[in-house]
Structures are given as C-alpha cells and as structure tokens.
Design a protein around this motif. Sequence first.
Motif: not given
Length: 213
Positions: A16-22, A27-30, A68-76, A154-158
């Motif tokens: 829930d915490q990680i999903r809310n941050l996304i 937390l952004k894609p990449g 060996k790393r874990t990244y935020i994935k685009s929800v698209a 895109a990120q600057a639009t928030h």
Amino acid sequence: MFKPIKHVKVSDEIVDQIRNLISQGKLKPGDRLLPERELIREFDVSRPSLREALNSLITMGFLEIKGKRTYIKSVASESMQNPLSLLIKADTQKLFDLIEVRKAIEAWGAFLAAQRATEEDIKQLETIIEEMKKAFEEGRSWEKQDADFHLGMAQATHNTIQTHVMSTIYDLLRESMAKVFKDRAKVKNCSITINEYSTRSRIILPIKPEKNP
C-alpha cells in the motif's frame, strides 16, 4: 451490523505504501528502489515480508527487475507498447504518426508544466538541453536526450498518468529519433529543432517568478 476486524499483513502495508507513492507521483517510472537491506531498515520489517510485498508489486505490474535492481514500472500496459513497436517496424511512416501523438500530448503538457514545474524540474530540462546541444555540436546522436526531454516535460506536469504514458512510449521515441536522424547529414540540418527545444524549456522560466515572486 459490525464486521470482523481483519488483521493486515505486514507485506500488504508495504504494498500500500509503495503503491500510494507511485499514485502520488513521488515514485516515477524508471526510479530505482533502494537496495533490499535499506528497504528493510526503512520499513522496519523482516526480509520475508519485504520480498513478499515486492513480488506482489511485480505481479501487479508496478515493479520490474532489471539485472539485480528493482525499478518502478510504467502502469501503462506493455500491451500498448509492443503492438506500436511492431507497427513502426512494419511501416516507418508510423514514426510521424507517433510524433503527431507526442505533439498532441505535449501541447497541453507544456501548458501544465509552465504552471506546475518546480525549480528542480526546470534545472533538469536545462541540463537535457545542454546535453542535446553538445551532442549536436559534436555530430553525435542525440535521440536519447530528445526522449529524455519529452519525459522530463511530462514529469514537470506532475500529472502521474501522463508521466506513465510518456514513459511507456519512451523507448519508441528513442527508436523513432534514431531512425529519423540516422543520416548524420540530416542531423546537421536540424538546428531549428534544437532551438525549438530551448524555447520550450525557457517558456517555463518567465512564468515561475510571477507565480512565486
């Protein structure tokens, strides 16, 4: 009248915490997650609970493993990216269709970015512009910087959804620019494109001081 109180698993709380941050765009894609040891310390949980949570998020499509790393994935969904990639490979004219879509998304995005961009967002765009100019002047490929610029806008639009959508077509943008500017002679004739990017980035600058005198 009343419902039984359900015990919430530790791993569910992490999810829930990680999903809310996304969802909040924090937390952004990449973005790369902290190493496992640091996450255990941050959450104050056991290794099994953390791994269970991360595996759940991977299954849901919020995270992905690279090396060996874990990244935020685009929800698209990837179901959007893969067919588009096949279309472009089958018909290079679709590159220009992709560019039209990009322009349509960014037309409104530039307006929102001008209103919402933080100083950090502006610095990021300026850095990308400088890297693009340097690559251009040295006659090197600058398709990566081009894609970085669009994602930075895109990120600057928030706007979390726009950020994820643009991230999904990030590789497609890089691929399209690589093909369009495959001929280095064409790159040399594209200074107007560089100037357009500089202008876009500077559109934000005169607006921000007015908002925050």
